[in-house]
Design a protein around this motif. Structure first.
Motif, PDB file in Angstrom:
ATOM      1  N   MET A  73       0.838  -1.213   0.000  1.00 23.35           N
ATOM      2  CA  MET A  73       0.000   0.000   0.000  1.00 23.35           C
ATOM      3  C   MET A  73       0.867   1.256   0.000  1.00 23.35           C
ATOM      4  SD  MET A  73      -3.037   1.047   2.610  1.00 23.35           S
ATOM      5  CE  MET A  73      -3.914  -0.461   2.214  1.00 23.35           C
ATOM      6  N   ARG A  74       0.408   2.198  -0.758  1.00 24.29           N
ATOM      7  CA  ARG A  74       1.129   3.473  -0.798  1.00 24.29           C
ATOM      8  C   ARG A  74       1.114   4.141   0.557  1.00 24.29           C
ATOM      9  NH1 ARG A  74      -2.744   5.628  -5.212  1.00 24.29           N
ATOM     10  NH2 ARG A  74      -4.064   4.297  -3.917  1.00 24.29           N
ATOM     11  N   GLY A  75       2.011   5.078   0.740  1.00 23.02           N
ATOM     12  CA  GLY A  75       2.122   5.750   2.019  1.00 23.02           C
ATOM     13  C   GLY A  75       0.898   6.571   2.352  1.00 23.02           C
ATOM     14  N   ALA A  76       0.789   6.898   3.618  1.00 22.80           N
ATOM     15  CA  ALA A  76      -0.371   7.656   4.091  1.00 22.80           C
ATOM     16  C   ALA A  76      -0.471   9.014   3.404  1.00 22.80           C
ATOM     17  CB  ALA A  76      -0.287   7.833   5.601  1.00 22.80           C
ATOM     18  N   LEU A  77       0.666   9.629   3.128  1.00 23.00           N
ATOM     19  CA  LEU A  77       0.629  10.940   2.476  1.00 23.00           C
ATOM     20  C   LEU A  77       0.093  10.838   1.057  1.00 23.00           C
ATOM     21  CD1 LEU A  77       4.009  12.533   3.664  1.00 23.00           C
ATOM     22  CD2 LEU A  77       1.695  13.002   4.485  1.00 23.00           C
ATOM     23  N   THR A  78       0.403   9.754   0.374  1.00 23.58           N
ATOM     24  CA  THR A  78      -0.112   9.552  -0.975  1.00 23.58           C
ATOM     25  C   THR A  78      -1.623   9.367  -0.953  1.00 23.58           C
ATOM     26  OG1 THR A  78       1.969   8.502  -1.629  1.00 23.58           O
ATOM     27  CG2 THR A  78       0.053   8.129  -3.042  1.00 23.58           C
ATOM     28  N   ILE A  79      -2.106   8.628   0.043  1.00 21.88           N
ATOM     29  CA  ILE A  79      -3.545   8.412   0.153  1.00 21.88           C
ATOM     30  C   ILE A  79      -4.254   9.731   0.461  1.00 21.88           C
ATOM     31  CG2 ILE A  79      -5.337   7.269   1.512  1.00 21.88           C
ATOM     32  CD1 ILE A  79      -3.524   4.882   1.772  1.00 21.88           C
ATOM     33  N   VAL A  80      -3.666  10.523   1.362  1.00 21.77           N
ATOM     34  CA  VAL A  80      -4.259  11.827   1.674  1.00 21.77           C
ATOM     35  C   VAL A  80      -4.292  12.702   0.428  1.00 21.77           C
ATOM     36  CG1 VAL A  80      -3.945  13.944   2.994  1.00 21.77           C
ATOM     37  CG2 VAL A  80      -3.615  11.733   4.099  1.00 21.77           C
ATOM     38  N   ARG A  81      -3.237  12.638  -0.374  1.00 23.27           N
ATOM     39  CA  ARG A  81      -3.199  13.432  -1.607  1.00 23.27           C
ATOM     40  C   ARG A  81      -4.274  12.968  -2.583  1.00 23.27           C
ATOM     41  NH1 ARG A  81       2.243  12.761  -4.259  1.00 23.27           N
ATOM     42  NH2 ARG A  81       1.254  10.858  -5.054  1.00 23.27           N
ATOM     43  N   ASP A  82      -4.489  11.657  -2.651  1.00 23.79           N
ATOM     44  CA  ASP A  82      -5.542  11.149  -3.522  1.00 23.79           C
ATOM     45  C   ASP A  82      -6.926  11.582  -3.030  1.00 23.79           C
ATOM     46  OD1 ASP A  82      -3.659   9.931  -5.071  1.00 23.79           O
ATOM     47  OD2 ASP A  82      -3.925   7.923  -4.220  1.00 23.79           O
ATOM     48  N   ILE A  83      -7.104  11.596  -1.710  1.00 24.96           N
ATOM     49  CA  ILE A  83      -8.388  12.052  -1.157  1.00 24.96           C
ATOM     50  C   ILE A  83      -8.634  13.512  -1.524  1.00 24.96           C
ATOM     51  CG2 ILE A  83      -9.619  12.554   0.993  1.00 24.96           C
ATOM     52  CD1 ILE A  83      -8.277  10.117   2.213  1.00 24.96           C
ATOM     53  N   ALA A  84      -7.588  14.325  -1.417  1.00 22.75           N
ATOM     54  CA  ALA A  84      -7.720  15.756  -1.685  1.00 22.75           C
ATOM     55  C   ALA A  84      -7.763  16.080  -3.167  1.00 22.75           C
ATOM     56  CB  ALA A  84      -6.571  16.516  -1.023  1.00 22.75           C
ATOM     57  N   SER A  85      -7.540  15.094  -4.037  1.00 25.41           N
ATOM     58  CA  SER A  85      -7.512  15.362  -5.477  1.00 25.41           C
ATOM     59  C   SER A  85      -8.903  15.581  -6.060  1.00 25.41           C
ATOM     60  CB  SER A  85      -6.816  14.207  -6.208  1.00 25.41           C
ATOM     61  OG  SER A  85      -7.557  12.997  -6.057  1.00 25.41           O
ATOM     62  N   THR A  86      -9.951  15.186  -5.348  1.00 28.01           N
ATOM     63  CA  THR A  86     -11.315  15.409  -5.815  1.00 28.01           C
ATOM     64  C   THR A  86     -11.953  16.520  -4.989  1.00 28.01           C
ATOM     65  OG1 THR A  86     -12.245  13.745  -4.303  1.00 28.01           O
ATOM     66  CG2 THR A  86     -11.509  12.985  -6.463  1.00 28.01           C
ATOM     67  N   ARG A  87     -12.961  17.167  -5.575  1.00 29.44           N
ATOM     68  CA  ARG A  87     -13.594  18.275  -4.875  1.00 29.44           C
ATOM     69  C   ARG A  87     -14.278  17.796  -3.600  1.00 29.44           C
ATOM     70  NH1 ARG A  87     -17.600  21.896  -8.328  1.00 29.44           N
ATOM     71  NH2 ARG A  87     -15.601  22.214  -9.391  1.00 29.44           N
ATOM     72  N   GLY A  88     -15.021  16.683  -3.704  1.00 33.05           N
ATOM     73  CA  GLY A  88     -15.695  16.161  -2.521  1.00 33.05           C
ATOM     74  C   GLY A  88     -14.720  15.724  -1.448  1.00 33.05           C
ATOM     75  N   GLY A  89     -13.634  15.059  -1.866  1.00 28.82           N
ATOM     76  CA  GLY A  89     -12.631  14.629  -0.909  1.00 28.82           C
ATOM     77  C   GLY A  89     -11.960  15.789  -0.210  1.00 28.82           C
TER      78      GLY A  89
END
Length: 296
Positions: free
Chosen positions: A16-32
């Motif tokens: 699994m990718r690092g926690a920072l990568t997951i947070v970045r993916d969450i923030a990549s969408t408007r809803g996230g």
């Protein structure tokens, strides 16, 4: 909600990718991004409530009851002259304590029972599934009301009751994931090479079932917040003088004829909190399992 993860895929816990990568993916969408901002704001208020609150949340000021929003009282005051903003800030602490404690407790019990149901004897599986069916046969709010009426309201009891209602959901997801993983080719290869069942369970089965359960736990946060608020609204949750979002809503509702600001603020805070955790949970699901984004 059930997601099957291929152990060799990038989304599996082993790679699994690092926690920072997951947070970045969450923030990549408007809803996230919106959900992440709301969630971080609530967690900040819960962690630093004494620093953020402008007044003592329990301090009475009868002479200034139902004061309108102002620079001194951002959200006005309630029927006892207490600062509504400060009580809402401390209410976030109660909400997070109940939500995180109940979900972690239910998650641990669900993982243990789910693994036991799928990885032990058929007798244990039947017993565990019978318990799950018995708990799930009652709606969560009805079961919580019944248990609180018997044992009495308190913060630890609310946490325990909410955790009990969550165990079957986590347990069933874990059981389904374990049954899927144990039939995988790489598990058979490990056993052929001489790996013990305990090693397979510890290093392969459990890590590969955690991702979907973590997503489910994130999606359950707004449900737990609403459940605790509902119990407190009915007077069966957190006891005064602790500030709970549900009790603040009840106080505002009972005094709507004298001032509508407290009930409006309580409704908005509760709605924004549940919306934020829902958006963040959905974005987390998409970040961990990108296939869910394509399905939607």
């Amino acid at each position: 909600m059930t997601m099957t993860l291929n152990p060799s895929s990038p989304a599996s816990p082993g790679t699994m990718r690092g926690a920072l990568t997951i947070v970045r993916d969450i923030a990549s969408t408007r809803g996230g991004m919106i959900g992440l901002i709301i969630v971080l704001s609530i967690l900040t208020c819960a962690a630093f409530a004494p620093l953020i609150a402008t007044h003592n949340p329990d301090a009475l000021d009868i002479a200034h009851r139902f004061a309108t929003p102002s620079v001194r009282h951002f959200f006005g005051t309630d029927q006892l002259g207490r600062d509504v903003f400060s009580r809402q800030v401390y209410g976030s602490r109660i909400a997070m304590i109940v939500a995180l404690s109940a979900i972690l407790t239910g998650l641990f019990a669900g993982v243990v029972l789910g693994v036991a149901a799928a990885y032990t004897t058929p007798m244990v599986e039947r017993l565990v599934m019978t318990v799950f069916d018995a708990v799930s046969s009652f709606p969560s709010i009805i079961l919580a009301l019944a248990l609180v009426a018997v044992v009495g309201p308190s913060l630890p009891m609310v946490v325990l009751i909410v955790a009990v209602t969550l165990v079957p959901q986590f347990g069933r997801v874990v059981r389904a994931q374990v049954l899927s993983v144990v039939n995988s080719t790489f598990i058979e290869a490990e056993l052929v090479l001489g790996a013990t069942k305990a090693r397979v369970l510890t290093f392969h089965v459990v890590p590969n079932v955690l991702a979907p359960v973590v997503v489910l736990a994130a999606m359950e946060v707004p449900v737990v917040i609403a459940l605790e608020a509902g119990l407190s609204f009915l007077g069966l949750g957190i006891r005064p003088p602790l500030a709970s979002w549900g009790s603040l809503l009840q106080d505002g509702y009972q005094n709507m004829s004298k001032g509508y600001t407290p009930v409006v603020v309580a409704c908005l805070v509760l709605a924004i909190a549940t919306l934020g955790f829902t958006l963040c949970g959905e974005a987390l699901r998409d970040a961990i399992d990108p296939r869910s984004r394509r399905r939607t």
